[in-house]
Design an enzyme around this catalytic site. Structure first.
Site, PDB file in Angstrom:
ATOM      1  N   HIS A  84       0.859  -1.186   0.000  1.00  0.00           N
ATOM      2  CA  HIS A  84       0.000   0.000   0.000  1.00  0.00           C
ATOM      3  C   HIS A  84       0.899   1.241   0.000  1.00  0.00           C
ATOM      4  CE1 HIS A  84      -2.806   3.067   1.370  1.00  0.00           C
ATOM      5  NE2 HIS A  84      -3.782   2.264   0.971  1.00  0.00           N
ATOM      6  N   GLU A 156      -3.897   2.452  -7.194  1.00  0.00           N
ATOM      7  CA  GLU A 156      -4.327   3.514  -6.297  1.00  0.00           C
ATOM      8  C   GLU A 156      -3.491   4.770  -6.524  1.00  0.00           C
ATOM      9  OE1 GLU A 156      -6.454   1.903  -2.658  1.00  0.00           O
ATOM     10  OE2 GLU A 156      -4.328   1.793  -2.194  1.00  0.00           O
ATOM     11  N   GLY A 162      -7.823   8.993   0.239  1.00  0.00           N
ATOM     12  CA  GLY A 162      -8.233   9.747   1.423  1.00  0.00           C
ATOM     13  C   GLY A 162      -8.378  11.240   1.185  1.00  0.00           C
ATOM     14  N   SER A 201     -10.564   7.170  -2.901  1.00  0.00           N
ATOM     15  CA  SER A 201     -11.826   7.900  -2.734  1.00  0.00           C
ATOM     16  C   SER A 201     -12.999   7.265  -3.482  1.00  0.00           C
ATOM     17  CB  SER A 201     -11.655   9.366  -3.129  1.00  0.00           C
ATOM     18  OG  SER A 201     -10.709   9.992  -2.274  1.00  0.00           O
ATOM     19  N   GLY A 222     -11.192   2.523   1.165  1.00  0.00           N
ATOM     20  CA  GLY A 222     -10.660   2.923   2.466  1.00  0.00           C
ATOM     21  C   GLY A 222     -11.738   3.575   3.313  1.00  0.00           C
ATOM     22  N   GLY A 223     -11.789   4.896   3.280  1.00  0.00           N
ATOM     23  CA  GLY A 223     -12.692   5.666   4.139  1.00  0.00           C
ATOM     24  C   GLY A 223     -14.147   5.207   4.093  1.00  0.00           C
TER      25      GLY A 223
END
Ligand code: PGA
Length: 238
Positions: A84, A156, A162, A201, A222-223
């Protein structure tokens, strides 16, 4: 580094109760190490798989703070994220280490999710493809045949993680199809079977458009995965 054990338990319980399994969609959750056992107890009778956020390339020994493949297997882990961008940035994960970790994962029977992606300045100076090529070759060179059975790649763009900024579906698709071409250079068949996930995102309102692209096979969320309702909407968009 989000969520205590009890927060993870409640998130996963909500996820399980809202999730309708579908044959064409594999869902994996990757909580922090400390929550893996609790997550496994909740997930073991569900169709949702368990993943970890990293593993050591070493089998065992004096590597304080590291977690081995064997340890992950004992808590029901079947997937592991490797390389990552935050690990590359803050924990000296080089392409060589990403390769070694992916190799360790494959040998242990874990499915690696290998992350690649460029910074904003690399994109602006036109270096994206060169960098992605280096990362893909660094991670995958030396693998062949069955090694590719369980590998996924996650593209990514670092500037989209993020930040609320997403690559447009066309921008992401361009890099995804480039990644597939690079995999084909290493192993033709692998290019056909390797899922290439987009991350950065991903939200309920952009998931459908992104996932409709021909070379975007899934998402690394993620978020939005920290809110069960949002994560379920993304799964349903797929
Ligand atoms: P994000 O995170 O969905 O919050 O951008 C992606 C990631 O951490 O890989």
């Amino acid at each position: 580094m989000n969520g205590t054990i009890s927060e993870t338990e409640s998130l996963i319980s909500s996820l399980i109760s809202g999730y309708e399994p579908r044959d064409n969609c594999q869902v994996v959750v990757c909580p922090p190490y400390i929550s893996l056992l609790a997550a496994f107890k909740l997930l073991k009778d569900s169709k949702i798989a368990l993943g970890a956020q990293e593993l050591s390339e070493h089998k065992n020994g004096a590597f304080t703070g590291e977690i081995s493949a064997e340890m992950l297997l004992t808590v029901g882990v079947s997937f592991v994220i490797i390389g990552h961008s935050e690990r590359r940035q803050y924990h000296s994960e080089t392409d060589q280490r990403v390769h070694d970790r992916a190799k360790t994962a494959i040998e242990a029977g874990l499915s690696p999710i290998i992350c690649v992606g460029e910074t904003l300045s690399q994109r602006e100076s036109g270096e994206t493809k060169e960098l992605i090529k280096t990362q893909i070759y660094g991670a995958l060179q030396g693998f062949s045949g069955d090694d590719f059975k369980n590998i996924s790649i996650a593209y990514e763009p670092i500037w989209a993680i993020g930040t609320g900024k997403t690559a447009s579906p066309e921008m992401a698709e361009e890099v995804h199809s480039f990644i597939r071409e690079q995999i084909a250079e290493i192993d033709k068949k692998a290019a056909e079977i390797t899922p290439i996930l987009y991350g950065g995102s991903v939200k309920p309102d952009n998931a459908k458009e992104l996932l409709a692209q021909p070379n975007i096979d899934g998402a690394l969320v993620g978020g939005a995965s920290l809110v069960a309702e949002d994560f379920l909407k993304i799964i349903n968009a797929f």
